[in-house]
Design an enzyme around this catalytic site. Structure first.
Site, short mmCIF file in Angstrom:
data_model
loop_
_atom_site.label_atom_id
_atom_site.label_comp_id
_atom_site.label_asym_id
_atom_site.label_seq_id
_atom_site.Cartn_x
_atom_site.Cartn_y
_atom_site.Cartn_z
N GLY A 10 0.84 -1.19 0.00
CA GLY A 10 0.00 0.00 0.00
C GLY A 10 0.87 1.23 0.00
O GLY A 10 1.96 1.25 -0.59
N CYS A 11 0.44 2.27 0.67
CA CYS A 11 1.18 3.53 0.71
C CYS A 11 2.59 3.30 1.25
O CYS A 11 2.76 2.77 2.35
CB CYS A 11 0.44 4.52 1.60
N PHE A 12 3.60 3.70 0.48
CA PHE A 12 4.97 3.44 0.94
C PHE A 12 5.34 4.24 2.17
O PHE A 12 6.25 3.87 2.90
CB PHE A 12 6.01 3.59 -0.17
N CYS A 14 3.77 4.33 4.86
CA CYS A 14 3.47 3.47 6.01
C CYS A 14 4.36 2.24 6.08
O CYS A 14 4.30 1.51 7.07
CB CYS A 14 2.01 3.04 5.96
#
Length: 171
Positions: A10-12, A14
């Site tokens: 997902g969002c890098f 995080c």
């Protein structure tokens, strides 16, 4: 021995902090991999037309911190049963994947995935892909170490995504 691991979760933003705190981890870089465009921009990747995923590339000393340990951390950052993205980030560029560098990593990753799938922890099958490593492109500088540069925004984003609530309910 120095090795590299590439994970999409997902969002890098995080995906950096969970790895960036252990002896043996030399560097965690946000970037893009798996697509068909060289040196893509964030806007291009986010559009979903490049084939790239948001990833982190981890440089680690495998004699200090093993690939198995990296996988344990990886699984605890994602919903491995979701093949449409991760949490609030939807679309192909946010899918979870493991990019293996060699057959040794592939064997370890497949074993780890099978064990997680058979653990009974999830009520749906583990669908996270295990793929051959592809060229890695570092993301723009403002994305690097985002959790350190923008701690308030990082915390708000994690909370709003539902990631932490989901992870605490599972782990």
């Amino acid at each position: 021995m120095t090795e590299k691991a590439i994970f999409a979760g997902g969002c890098f933003w995080c995906m950096v902090k969970p790895f960036d705190q252990f002896d043996g981890i030399e560097q965690v870089v946000s970037g893009y991999s798996g697509g068909h465009i060289e040196n893509p921009s964030y806007e291009q990747v986010k559009s979903g037309t490049t084939g790239h995923l948001e990833v982190v590339e981890i440089t680690f000393q495998s004699d200090i911190f093993s690939y198995e340990q990296l996988l344990d951390i990886f699984w605890q950052q994602i919903d491995p049963t979701d093949d449409e993205g991760q949490f609030q980030e939807r679309g192909s560029s946010y899918r979870a994947s493991i990019f293996v560098q060699n057959e040794r990593q592939r064997t370890i990753a497949e074993k780890s995935k099978l064990e997680l799938n058979n653990s009974g922890r999830f009520d749906k099958p583990v669908v996270t892909e295990i793929r051959d490593a592809a060229p890695f492109y570092a993301a723009e500088e403002y994305h690097q170490n985002f959790y350190k540069k923008n701690p308030d925004h990082y915390k708000e984003d994690r909370t709003a995504s539902g990631r932490d609530k989901f992870l605490s309910s599972i782990w």
